[in-house]
Scaffold this motif. Structure first.
Motif, short mmCIF file in Angstrom:
data_model
loop_
_atom_site.label_atom_id
_atom_site.label_comp_id
_atom_site.label_asym_id
_atom_site.label_seq_id
_atom_site.Cartn_x
_atom_site.Cartn_y
_atom_site.Cartn_z
N LYS A 52 45.07 37.63 39.82
CA LYS A 52 44.00 38.48 38.96
C LYS A 52 42.94 37.70 39.05
O LYS A 52 41.08 37.72 38.88
CB LYS A 52 43.75 39.26 37.37
CG LYS A 52 45.02 40.40 37.68
CD LYS A 52 44.49 40.94 36.25
CE LYS A 52 43.83 41.67 36.34
NZ LYS A 52 43.63 42.55 34.83
N SER A 95 41.39 36.26 42.64
CA SER A 95 41.70 37.57 43.73
C SER A 95 39.95 37.99 44.03
O SER A 95 39.54 38.76 45.27
CB SER A 95 42.31 38.84 43.64
OG SER A 95 41.24 39.23 42.40
N ASN A 96 39.35 37.84 43.16
CA ASN A 96 37.75 37.74 43.36
C ASN A 96 36.72 36.33 43.52
O ASN A 96 35.50 36.75 43.38
CB ASN A 96 37.03 38.32 42.74
CG ASN A 96 37.72 40.23 42.73
OD1 ASN A 96 37.61 40.40 44.05
ND2 ASN A 96 37.95 40.41 41.59
N GLU A 97 37.09 35.42 44.85
CA GLU A 97 36.29 34.37 44.18
C GLU A 97 36.02 34.17 45.64
O GLU A 97 37.13 33.83 46.72
CB GLU A 97 37.56 33.39 43.43
CG GLU A 97 38.40 32.48 44.36
CD GLU A 97 39.28 31.33 44.21
OE1 GLU A 97 39.86 30.86 44.00
OE2 GLU A 97 38.70 30.70 43.14
N SER A 152 32.73 33.78 42.00
CA SER A 152 34.15 34.06 41.52
C SER A 152 33.70 35.27 40.25
O SER A 152 32.74 35.04 39.21
CB SER A 152 35.09 32.60 40.71
OG SER A 152 36.00 33.60 40.48
N GLN A 153 34.56 36.28 40.32
CA GLN A 153 34.28 37.83 39.46
C GLN A 153 35.54 37.56 38.84
O GLN A 153 37.03 37.92 39.44
CB GLN A 153 34.18 38.62 40.58
CG GLN A 153 32.63 38.89 40.95
CD GLN A 153 32.03 39.85 41.37
OE1 GLN A 153 32.67 40.31 42.44
NE2 GLN A 153 31.39 40.55 40.60
N THR A 157 31.54 37.39 36.06
CA THR A 157 30.60 37.33 37.32
C THR A 157 30.11 36.27 37.03
O THR A 157 28.82 36.19 36.02
CB THR A 157 29.01 38.21 38.16
OG1 THR A 157 30.41 39.76 38.41
CG2 THR A 157 29.43 37.86 39.68
N ASP A 177 32.53 42.27 32.76
CA ASP A 177 33.38 41.99 33.57
C ASP A 177 32.53 40.43 34.03
O ASP A 177 30.97 40.47 32.96
CB ASP A 177 32.39 42.73 34.61
CG ASP A 177 33.02 44.18 35.06
OD1 ASP A 177 34.36 44.16 34.83
OD2 ASP A 177 31.98 44.80 35.42
N PRO A 212 39.65 34.64 48.88
CA PRO A 212 38.65 35.97 48.89
C PRO A 212 39.31 37.12 49.37
O PRO A 212 40.73 37.30 50.03
CB PRO A 212 37.41 35.57 50.08
CG PRO A 212 38.70 34.41 50.87
CD PRO A 212 39.44 33.61 50.25
N VAL A 213 38.97 38.32 48.56
CA VAL A 213 39.01 39.68 49.20
C VAL A 213 39.13 40.25 50.46
O VAL A 213 39.34 40.57 51.31
CB VAL A 213 39.50 40.40 47.95
CG1 VAL A 213 39.48 41.79 48.50
CG2 VAL A 213 40.13 40.20 46.96
N SER A 214 37.42 39.76 50.12
CA SER A 214 36.79 40.17 51.47
C SER A 214 35.80 39.14 52.75
O SER A 214 35.54 38.36 51.62
CB SER A 214 36.09 41.49 51.54
OG SER A 214 35.16 41.59 50.66
N SER A 234 27.94 43.38 40.31
CA SER A 234 28.00 42.80 41.89
C SER A 234 27.32 41.61 42.56
O SER A 234 26.82 41.37 41.33
CB SER A 234 27.00 43.63 43.29
OG SER A 234 27.36 43.75 44.10
#
Length: 567
Positions: free
Chosen positions: A130, A133-135, A153-154, A522, A520, A561-563, A164
Motif C-alpha cells: 500500500k 503502490s502509488n509512487e 507518492s500517494q 500526496t 489522502d 508505479p501503478v500506471s 490528484s
C-alpha cells in the motif's frame, strides 16, 4: 418528607452516582499512570473507543486504545494486553472529558457491534504494498534543466482517492518549462481529476504569446496564471451546469457536471529554466516549501552547514485572518456573521478558495433555479448552504508568487496536500528530506554539509488554524528504508517519531473508516541542482524503463508505479 417509593428512587440514584464517580476516578487514576500499556493484539476494535478522542494529527490511533466503557474494565483491558507501542503520557492520548457519564460494563449488544467494527493489522507485505503502490521516481538528464529528479507518492484514505497530481514538461525555444501540481479534492475525485488534465493547457494558452517575446516580465506570467485559473473554474461550474440545464439527464451530469459539484484545491508550480524562476500559484490549503543549503560562514572561515526551509505558499482557509477580512468585505454588512463562522465558509467549507464547489458560487444559471431540474438529476445535488444570500463566497482566483532559484543552494521543493501538514510542519518535513538526502549522498557528507541543522526561515506562512501532530520532533529517529523520498516522508509522517507500529496501524485502517483519522496523502519532491550534485539517480535504469521524454527516465529501484505517468 418523601414517600417510600420516592426515597427508594433517591437511594438508587445516589448509589448509581457513586458508582459512576468511582468509575471516573478509577479511569483518571489509571490513565494518569505513566506505566499503562496499549494493546499487543493484532486485532483492533474501534467501537469501544467511541467515547475517547485522540489529540491533533494522531486521531487515527485512538482506535487502537480500545478503551472500555467503565473505568475498572479499562484498567483490566490495559493490563491484559501487554505492550504494543511505546509508553505515552495521558496528555497525548485521551481527553477524559469525552468519556460517557455512564461507566457501566459493556452490554452484549455493544460487544456484538464492537466485533463488527474490528479490523486486523495488515501483514507486512500488504502494508509495504500500500505504501509503494502509488509512487514513482524519475531521473532527469536534460541540458540546462537544473532539475535532477522528482519523486511522487500517494497514500489514499478515501476510496477512490480524491487527490490528484500532474508533472509536465513544456519546451520554450529550447528551454524547459516544468510544471508540478497537487490537487486536493473534496466531495469526490471529479474536480481534482479535471484539474490534472486541464489546468496546464489553460495556462499554456496564455503563456504562449508571452514566451514568444524576446523578453517577458514575471508579472505577465503571474497574470497568466490568474486568468487561466478563473477561466477554467468558470468553464467547470457555469458551463457544467449550462450543459445540465440544456440536457437534464444523469448522463450529462456524469459527463459534464460532476467536476462542478465536487471541489478541489489547486497548487501548481512552474519552473522556467530560461530564467531559473519558480512560479507558485495556490488556490486552497495545499503547501509548497523550499529546502536550501546555507553556505554562510560562522565568522571564523568555517561553513555553518545549516539547512533552511522557506514556505512558498500561505494557506487560504476560513481561519486565516486575511481571507476572513477579504470575504467579509465582498458581502453586505448584514452577512458579516454568517458568511464565515465556525472556521468555515457559511459554516460548512474550510478552504476559502477552490475549484468547483458550485453551492458556494452560484444559486442559478441564466435565471434557472436548481429546483427546476428533474428529480432524477436533483438527487445528485446537495442542498444550498443555509446562509447563502449573495454568492459567490468561494473563488478559484489564486495567489501567485515567484522565487528565483539558485541551484547551488536551493536543493528541494516539496509540494503536498494538506493531509501531510496535519502530521508535520515545515521544518519537520525539511528534516526528513535532509535525512533521506544524507543517506543517498553519504560519500559527500562534508561537501554538502549533511550534518547541519534545520533552521526555519519563514514562520509567517504557517497556518495557525491547521494543527499538526507536534510529537514528531527534529532529532527523533526516523524510519529509513525507502528509495523514494516522497514515500519516506509519508511513512515517517505516520510514524509519530520513528515508530513502526503507528505506520502499520494508519495504513491498515480501511476506507471509509480511515477518513476519520487521516486524509489522502500526496507528496511530490523536486530536486534542484547541477551535474556536480550526486543525486541524479539511485539506480541504473534498464533499457526497458519507461522513458517519459528525452532525458527523463524512471528510477526502477525507487519506484513501483501503478500506471505510467503522463509527461
Amino acid at each position: 418528607m418523601l414517600g417510600r417509593k420516592a426515597s427508594r428512587c433517591v437511594a438508587v440514584l445516589n448509589k448509581t452516582a457513586a458508582r459512576s464517580s468511582l468509575g471516573l476516578k478509577t479511569a483518571k487514576r489509571m490513565l494518569s499512570s505513566s506505566n499503562w500499556k496499549l494493546l499487543s493484539s493484532k486485532s483492533v476494535n474501534f467501537n469501544s473507543v467511541k467515547t475517547a478522542k485522540f489529540t491533533a494529527g494522531i486521531n487515527g490511533a485512538v482506535g487502537l486504545l480500545c478503551v472500555g466503557v467503565g473505568g475498572y474494565s479499562l484498567y483490566n483491558k490495559i493490563e491484559q494486553q501487554g505492550n504494543w507501542f511505546s509508553e505515552w503520557s495521558n496528555s497525548n492520548i485521551i481527553k477524559l472529558d469525552s468519556f460517557q457519564k455512564n461507566f457501566s460494563s459493556t452490554s452484549k449488544a455493544q460487544e456484538k457491534d464492537s466485533q463488527s467494527q474490528s479490523i486486523n493489522i495488515l501483514a507486512e507485505e500488504a502494508i509495504e504494498r500500500k505504501l509503494h503502490s502509488n509512487e514513482y521516481s524519475y531521473s532527469v538528464d536534460r541540458e540546462k534543466s537544473e532539475i535532477q529528479r522528482f519523486d511522487v507518492s500517494q497514500l489514499p484514505s478515501n476510496d477512490p482517492i480524491e487527490d490528484s497530481h500532474v508533472e509536465q514538461i513544456l519546451t520554450n525555444n529550447g528551454n524547459d518549462v516544468w510544471f508540478y501540481g497537487v490537487f486536493d479534492g473534496h466531495g469526490g475525485p471529479y474536480t481534482s481529476s479535471k484539474l490534472s488534465t486541464d489546468v496546464i493547457p489553460y495556462i499554456a494558452r496564455y503563456l504562449a504569446p508571452i514566451f514568444n517575446k524576446p523578453e517577458y516580465s514575471q508579472q505577465d506570467v503571474n497574470n497568466s496564471f490568474q486568468k487561466a485559473f478563473v477561466e477554467l473554474d468558470n468553464d467547470i461550474v457555469l458551463n457544467g451546469f449550462k450543459d445540465l440545464f440544456d440536457s437534464p439527464s444523469r448522463e450529462t451530469l456524469l459527463e459534464k457536471t460532476l467536476p462542478a459539484i465536487s471541489g478541489s484545491c489547486c497548487l501548481l508550480t512552474m519552473y522556467d529554466t530560461k530564467k531559473s524562476m519558480l512560479t507558485i500559484s495556490i488556490t486552497g490549503d495545499s503547501r509548497a516549501i523550499l529546502v536550501s543549503k546555507d553556505h554562510n560562514s560562522d565568522g571564523h572561515g568555517k561553513s555553518t552547514n545549516n539547512w533552511t526551509v522557506q514556505a512558498l505558499t500561505k494557506d487560504q482557509t476560513a481561519e486565516v485572518p486575511e481571507e476572513i477580512e477579504r470575504i467579509r468585505k465582498e458581502h453586505p454588512e448584514d452577512e458579516s456573521r454568517t458568511c464565515i463562522f465556525n472556521g468555515r465558509i457559511l459554516g460548512s467549507l474550510q478552504p476559502s478558495r477552490a475549484f468547483g464547489d458550485y453551492r458556494y458560487k452560484i444559486d442559478n444559471v441564466d435565471g434557472k433555479k436548481f429546483s427546476e431540474l428533474p428529480p432524477e438529476v436533483k438527487m445528485f445535488l446537495r442542498r444550498s448552504p443555509r446562509y447563502l444570500k449573495t454568492p459567490p463566497y468561494v473563488t478559484a482566483a489564486p495567489v501567485v508568487t515567484s522565487h528565483k532559484i539558485d541551484p547551488s543552494k536551493d536543493k528541494f521543493m516539496v509540494i503536498a496536500s494538506d493531509g501531510l501538514y496535519e502530521f508535520l510542519n515545515n521544518d519537520e518535513i525539511a528534516s526528513l528530506v535532509v535525512d533521506w538526502y544524507s543517506r543517498q549522498t553519504s560519500d559527500n557528507k562534508d561537501k554538502f554539509g549533511n550534518n547541519g541543522t534545520i533552521v526555519v526561515k519563514d514562520l509567517d506562512s504557517l497556518n495557525p488554524g491547521l494543527k499538526h501532530d507536534s510529537r514528531f520532533k527534529t532529532g527523533l529517529p526516523s524510519i529509513n528504508k525507502d528509495e523514494n523520498c516522497s514515500t519516506h516522508i509519508i511513512r515517517n509522517a505516520l510514524s509519530c517519531g520513528g515508530q513502526k507500529e503507528y505506520v502499520d496501524t494508519f495504513v491498515s485502517i480501511p476506507s471509509p473508516m480511515s477518513r476519520k483519522y487521516r486524509d489522502d496523502l500526496t507528496v511530490t519532491v523536486v530536486f534542484f541542482g547541477d551535474s556536480k550534485d550526486p543525486i541524479t539517480t539511485t539506480s541504473s535504469p534498464s533499457p526497458s524503463s519507461f522513458a517519459a521524454g528525452d532525458g527523463v527516465t524512471l528510477n526502477e529501484k525507487a519506484s513501483t508505479p501503478v500506471s505510467k505517468a503522463k509527461l
